[in-house]
Design a protein around this motif. Structure first.
Motif, PDB file in Angstrom:
ATOM      1  N   GLU A 110      29.381 -25.236  60.647  1.00 50.55           N
ATOM      2  CA  GLU A 110      28.112 -25.979  60.651  1.00 50.55           C
ATOM      3  C   GLU A 110      27.450 -25.979  62.021  1.00 50.55           C
ATOM      4  O   GLU A 110      26.244 -26.245  62.134  1.00 50.55           O
ATOM      5  N   ALA A 111      28.197 -25.670  63.089  1.00 55.18           N
ATOM      6  CA  ALA A 111      27.645 -25.693  64.447  1.00 55.18           C
ATOM      7  C   ALA A 111      27.074 -24.345  64.879  1.00 55.18           C
ATOM      8  O   ALA A 111      26.527 -24.240  65.984  1.00 55.18           O
ATOM      9  N   LEU A 112      27.190 -23.319  64.046  1.00 54.95           N
ATOM     10  CA  LEU A 112      26.627 -22.016  64.403  1.00 54.95           C
ATOM     11  C   LEU A 112      25.104 -22.098  64.486  1.00 54.95           C
ATOM     12  O   LEU A 112      24.452 -22.650  63.595  1.00 54.95           O
ATOM     13  N   THR A 113      24.549 -21.538  65.558  1.00 60.07           N
ATOM     14  CA  THR A 113      23.097 -21.506  65.701  1.00 60.07           C
ATOM     15  C   THR A 113      22.529 -20.345  64.871  1.00 60.07           C
ATOM     16  O   THR A 113      23.272 -19.438  64.480  1.00 60.07           O
ATOM     17  N   PRO A 114      21.221 -20.349  64.605  1.00 60.87           N
ATOM     18  CA  PRO A 114      20.633 -19.217  63.873  1.00 60.87           C
ATOM     19  C   PRO A 114      20.904 -17.879  64.560  1.00 60.87           C
ATOM     20  O   PRO A 114      21.185 -16.876  63.884  1.00 60.87           O
ATOM     21  N   ALA A 115      20.818 -17.841  65.898  1.00 59.99           N
ATOM     22  CA  ALA A 115      21.081 -16.585  66.617  1.00 59.99           C
ATOM     23  C   ALA A 115      22.533 -16.146  66.439  1.00 59.99           C
ATOM     24  O   ALA A 115      22.819 -14.952  66.285  1.00 59.99           O
ATOM     25  N   GLU A 116      23.457 -17.109  66.457  1.00 65.30           N
ATOM     26  CA  GLU A 116      24.870 -16.774  66.270  1.00 65.30           C
ATOM     27  C   GLU A 116      25.125 -16.266  64.867  1.00 65.30           C
ATOM     28  O   GLU A 116      25.919 -15.337  64.659  1.00 65.30           O
ATOM     29  N   ARG A 117      24.460 -16.858  63.878  1.00 63.83           N
ATOM     30  CA  ARG A 117      24.623 -16.380  62.500  1.00 63.83           C
ATOM     31  C   ARG A 117      24.107 -14.955  62.359  1.00 63.83           C
ATOM     32  O   ARG A 117      24.705 -14.131  61.652  1.00 63.83           O
ATOM     33  N   ARG A 118      23.011 -14.653  63.033  1.00 64.63           N
ATOM     34  CA  ARG A 118      22.476 -13.284  62.966  1.00 64.63           C
ATOM     35  C   ARG A 118      23.435 -12.294  63.606  1.00 64.63           C
ATOM     36  O   ARG A 118      23.632 -11.184  63.100  1.00 64.63           O
ATOM     37  N   MET A 119      24.043 -12.678  64.733  1.00 65.20           N
ATOM     38  CA  MET A 119      24.994 -11.790  65.385  1.00 65.20           C
ATOM     39  C   MET A 119      26.198 -11.526  64.485  1.00 65.20           C
ATOM     40  O   MET A 119      26.693 -10.400  64.392  1.00 65.20           O
ATOM     41  N   LEU A 120      26.685 -12.553  63.805  1.00 63.09           N
ATOM     42  CA  LEU A 120      27.824 -12.380  62.913  1.00 63.09           C
ATOM     43  C   LEU A 120      27.477 -11.497  61.719  1.00 63.09           C
ATOM     44  O   LEU A 120      28.332 -10.774  61.211  1.00 63.09           O
ATOM     45  N   ALA A 121      26.233 -11.553  61.316  1.00 63.23           N
ATOM     46  CA  ALA A 121      25.818 -10.774  60.147  1.00 63.23           C
ATOM     47  C   ALA A 121      25.530  -9.317  60.478  1.00 63.23           C
ATOM     48  O   ALA A 121      25.425  -8.487  59.580  1.00 63.23           O
ATOM     49  N   THR A 122      25.422  -8.998  61.769  1.00 63.60           N
ATOM     50  CA  THR A 122      25.032  -7.646  62.170  1.00 63.60           C
ATOM     51  C   THR A 122      26.028  -7.088  63.167  1.00 63.60           C
ATOM     52  O   THR A 122      26.002  -7.437  64.347  1.00 63.60           O
ATOM     53  N   LYS A 123      26.908  -6.206  62.692  1.00 62.37           N
ATOM     54  CA  LYS A 123      27.829  -5.538  63.612  1.00 62.37           C
ATOM     55  C   LYS A 123      27.086  -4.456  64.368  1.00 62.37           C
ATOM     56  O   LYS A 123      26.161  -3.826  63.847  1.00 62.37           O
ATOM     57  N   SER A 124      27.521  -4.234  65.607  1.00 61.47           N
ATOM     58  CA  SER A 124      26.939  -3.145  66.384  1.00 61.47           C
ATOM     59  C   SER A 124      27.327  -1.811  65.766  1.00 61.47           C
ATOM     60  O   SER A 124      28.309  -1.700  65.018  1.00 61.47           O
ATOM     61  N   LEU A 125      26.571  -0.757  66.089  1.00 62.01           N
ATOM     62  CA  LEU A 125      26.880   0.570  65.552  1.00 62.01           C
ATOM     63  C   LEU A 125      28.279   1.027  65.942  1.00 62.01           C
ATOM     64  O   LEU A 125      29.033   1.525  65.086  1.00 62.01           O
ATOM     65  N   PRO A 126      28.718   0.872  67.207  1.00 64.27           N
ATOM     66  CA  PRO A 126      30.091   1.271  67.535  1.00 64.27           C
ATOM     67  C   PRO A 126      31.131   0.514  66.716  1.00 64.27           C
ATOM     68  O   PRO A 126      32.159   1.078  66.332  1.00 64.27           O
ATOM     69  N   ALA A 127      30.890  -0.774  66.450  1.00 64.97           N
ATOM     70  CA  ALA A 127      31.852  -1.548  65.655  1.00 64.97           C
ATOM     71  C   ALA A 127      31.921  -1.022  64.236  1.00 64.97           C
ATOM     72  O   ALA A 127      33.005  -0.926  63.640  1.00 64.97           O
ATOM     73  N   ARG A 128      30.759  -0.643  63.679  1.00 63.85           N
ATOM     74  CA  ARG A 128      30.759  -0.104  62.314  1.00 63.85           C
ATOM     75  C   ARG A 128      31.476   1.242  62.265  1.00 63.85           C
ATOM     76  O   ARG A 128      32.220   1.531  61.323  1.00 63.85           O
ATOM     77  N   ILE A 129      31.280   2.070  63.296  1.00 67.60           N
ATOM     78  CA  ILE A 129      31.968   3.365  63.344  1.00 67.60           C
ATOM     79  C   ILE A 129      33.465   3.159  63.480  1.00 67.60           C
ATOM     80  O   ILE A 129      34.271   3.836  62.819  1.00 67.60           O
TER      81      ILE A 129
END
Length: 357
Positions: free
Chosen positions: A184-203
């Motif tokens: 419940e304490a996650l900010t909108p920006a933090e939620r967006r970061m969690l929802a979007t892995k970087s390209l290197p992480a996806r690879i």
């Protein structure tokens, strides 16, 4: 051999082992003290204990940790490098409870401090690169965050694109822990970061992670679970399935602990006998059960539980690894504390006493 490009502090006195904390193919981590300062706890990563065929690589990992710790000397919440010799590196002890044991539900102050600490790491030009493991995050007695295990850390002289990518992954892993305990304490920006892995992480997840798992678990017989994952996933599942079907047991917890003088991880069973069942007889039967079976068995009058009735495995894990002094700080409940202390008085693992002797 150890990495010699950097000046290393030398030990002023011999190291005395008190307790073995972890063993894996890359060596052994133990807690102890220097012979001239018995009141001060020191941790030793003994690389000379690594398997011969991976010892050169183990020293490479130790070299990464040495360089990171030297750079992090001014940063509170990280171990201090005390010395390096031909066998090991020695670090200051940080009093704290691992994140998966502390379980700071709703503790937003802890995660604010963890974010502050991570920023200090990054300002020093260091990425940790192993923050998905909750074992590497500690909660100190005053509720602050601390970080350990820098053997995968990278020291960057400049804030390159690779540094920014790895720093982002460090932060994303911290946010995953925050999501587990303070969603419940996650900010909108933090939620967006969690929802979007970087390209290197996806690879990495799509291409290299399966190979990494094959090498570490199949060849090195090592996992990200501090040396505990493999046996809990294999022997542990078979043992627990058998225990769940045993009418003489009303509750149980199976937790890992390090063997005292040989490589590997033991399994410690805390079993709650059904009414009318003799505890001593139950222990003898379970110790003599077909393999796989637990290495240590303790029948207990009552397992520690939380308000919902869930067994407090975090407290029993502290008993199993002889971290009894941490139990009051972790319990947060008088009934669970009392039950755990009664179990600790009759515990079966006295690795620390045998090593001191």
């Amino acid at each position: 051999m150890p990495h010699h490009r950097l000046p290393h502090p030398a030990l002023a006195a011999p190291f005395v082992v008190d307790t073995v904390l972890k063993r894996d193919v890359f060596g052994e981590i133990s807690a102890g003290h220097m012979a001239d300062a018995p009141e001060t706890i020191v941790t030793r990563r003994r690389v000379a204990g690594a398997a011969p065929w991976v010892r050169r690589f183990a020293w490479h990992l130790a070299g990464r940790e040495i360089r990171a710790l030297q750079k992090l000397a001014p940063v509170d919440g990280t171990p201090k490098l005390l010395g390096v010799d031909s066998n090991a590196l020695y670090r200051s002890w940080i009093e704290g409870t691992p994140l998966h044991v502390a379980r700071p539900k709703g503790n937003t102050a802890y995660f604010r401090d963890a974010k502050r600490l991570l920023r200090s790491l990054h300002r020093a030009g260091i990425t940790h690169n192993d923050l998905a493991k909750p074992q590497n995050w500690l909660m100190t007695p005053d509720g602050k965050a601390a970080l350990i295990d820098m053997q995968l850390a990278t020291v960057f002289p400049r804030r390159t694109r690779l540094f920014r990518l790895l720093a982002r992954e460090d932060l994303r892993h911290l946010l995953k822990h925050k999501r587990s305990f303070c969603r419940e304490a996650l900010t909108p920006a933090e939620r967006r970061m969690l929802a979007t892995k970087s390209l290197p992480a996806r690879i990495w997840m799509a291409s290299f992670k399966p190979v990494y798992n094959l090498v570490t678990r199949g060849i090195f017989n090592w996992s990200d679970g501090e040396g505990t994952g493999d046996r809990m996933d294999t022997d542990g599942k078979a043992i627990m399935a058998r225990l769940a079907a045993d009418p003489a047991i009303t509750g149980f917890a199976l937790v890992p602990y390090p063997y005292p003088r040989q490589r590997g991880i033991g399994l410690y069973l805390f079993a709650e006998p059904a009414p009318g069942t003799d505890g001593s007889a139950l222990e003898r039967r379970l110790r003599g059960a077909p393999r796989p079976r637990p290495d240590l068995v303790q029948a207990v009058a009552a397992l520690p539980r939380d308000a919902s009735g869930t067994v407090r495995e975090d407290l029993l894990r502290l008993v199993a690894i002889n971290q009894v002094e941490r139990i009051p700080a972790v319990a947060r409940d008088e009934a669970a504390l009392a039950a755990t202390l009664r179990i600790a008085e009759d515990r079966r693992n006295f690795t620390d006493r045998r090593l001191k002797g």
